[in-house]
Design a protein around this motif. Sequence first.
Motif, short mmCIF file in Angstrom:
data_model
loop_
_atom_site.label_atom_id
_atom_site.label_comp_id
_atom_site.label_asym_id
_atom_site.label_seq_id
_atom_site.Cartn_x
_atom_site.Cartn_y
_atom_site.Cartn_z
N GLU A 138 0.83 -1.20 0.00
CA GLU A 138 0.00 0.00 0.00
C GLU A 138 0.87 1.25 0.00
O GLU A 138 0.62 2.19 -0.75
CB GLU A 138 -0.92 0.01 1.21
N SER A 181 -2.96 -1.84 -8.72
CA SER A 181 -2.38 -2.64 -7.65
C SER A 181 -1.01 -3.11 -8.07
O SER A 181 -0.65 -3.05 -9.25
CB SER A 181 -3.29 -3.84 -7.33
N PRO A 201 -2.40 -5.29 0.05
CA PRO A 201 -1.91 -4.02 0.60
C PRO A 201 -0.97 -4.15 1.79
O PRO A 201 -0.02 -3.37 1.93
CB PRO A 201 -3.20 -3.29 0.98
#
Length: 422
Positions: A138, A181, A201
Motif C-alpha cells: 500500500e 495494484s 496491501p
Amino acid sequence: MHICIPVTENLVDNLGGCYVLYSVYLEGFIFFKARYRDLHSWDEQIRGIFRNRIPTFPPKFYLAMTKNMAEERRILLKQYLRDVCSDPTVSSSEVFIAGVSKFQMETAGMPSRDVNLKVYLPDGRIIELQSKTSDTAERVLEVITFFLSFKVLTPHPECVLLLQTSLNKMNVSRELVEYFSLFITRRDTNGTFLVVKRVVPFEIPFVTVWNINNELYQIEIRKWYMTPSNDAMLMGCPAAVDLLYTQAVQEFGMNWSRPTEEQKTTLRKLIRTSHHVKILEYLQTIEHYGYQRMDPSVSDYLNANTMVSMFVGNNELCCTFKLPDNRTETMNLHISKIAGWDALLHQPDKDCDQQEFKLGFMKENVLTWVTIWTNQGFLLSTWLKKISSEQPVTPAKENLEIEDNGTSEKPRKIKIVDVTTK
C-alpha cells in the motif's frame, strides 16, 4: 483471502523446549513463519484495540499436544488468520500491519534498511524508488502513483521524504490507488509473460520477491478491476491513461484480446498516432479487451490430461478445452453460472505446479466439477472474487479452501457450500 498453513515444523528452542513453527502461505506463496506464542501475543495487541471484532484465538494447551490436537490448532489458526486478514478495518490498522510486517521480516531474516526498489510498468519501463525493505505494498503503491502523476520515474530521495509527510493531504495518487495494484509477474528470457499473484496491501513486496529468489520475477503495477467499461472513470487522469494504455498495448501484442483483422489494422494506425484516449475508447469494441489470460493448464474435463486455456474478465470465465480427438470445446461461463470454486496448495516446497483449482458450473442444468492443475490457481480465484465484488448484487459462491499436507496424489471431492449474500 487465501491463507493456509500447509507446513508445520516441530523444533526445539535454545532452552530445550519443544515448539511448532507454522508456515503461513498467502495466495499460494510463503507469507511468514511464526510460533503459536508470537501469534498469541500479536492477537492480544489487536484485540486490545478491536475487542469483539477479532475472532476467537485458538486456545492454549497446558499439556503436551497429541497429533489430533496439533492438527486442530493448525486448522483453527488458519481460520483465525483468514478472518483477521480479510477484515479491511483490522488489516489496515497500524497494529495489524506492524505485526505481520515483523513476522515477514523475521522470516526473511532481513533488517529494515534503505533499498532501491524497482517497480516495472507493463511496457518494461522501470520506476526506481528509494524505499525501505519493510515498506508495505500500500505504501509503495501510494508513492509510485504520486510520482507517476508528475511523470517522474526516478524520484529523488528528498522528494520521497517530503512525500511521507504530505501524501495524505493530496488526492492525485489516491485516485489511482483505487484502480491499480502491485502484482508479481514473470518475464522469461524467451519473452513469455505471466502474472503470478497480486500483492495485497499489507504485504511487503520486497520480501515477497526476495522469498521467490528468482531474477525472472518482478514487481509490476497493473490495473485492478475486471470491468473494461471502468476505463471511463479514469480518462480525466493522464497518469491513469498512460498506465492503461501501456497495459493495453502489451496485452494486444501478446494476443490476449481478439480483434478482427479490420480492427487490428485500425488499432495499429491509432497506436501510431499516440492518442491514448482514443485508443482506449476503441479497445472497448474489441472482444476480450481487458481479459486476463491464464497459462495453458491440464484439467480432468471429460478425460484425464485435457488441456485448457482460460481467459477471465468482464463478468465471465472463458475456457477452451482441447479434447483427446483434437476437437475443442469452448465455454463462456458468466459469473452467475459458476456454482463455486476452490483453490488448493500442493507440495509448496517443490518447483512445479503447486496449485489445484476446482471449478463448479452448470452445464445443461447439471452441476459439473472440473479440476485444473495450474500455477495460477489462487490468482484465478482472486480475479473471480474481484468480478464478484464488481457486481451490483454480489453472489459470493466461493467454497472454503481445502487444506492439504502436501502428500495428496489425487484431488479430493468437495461439497458445495453456497454462502450467497442477500
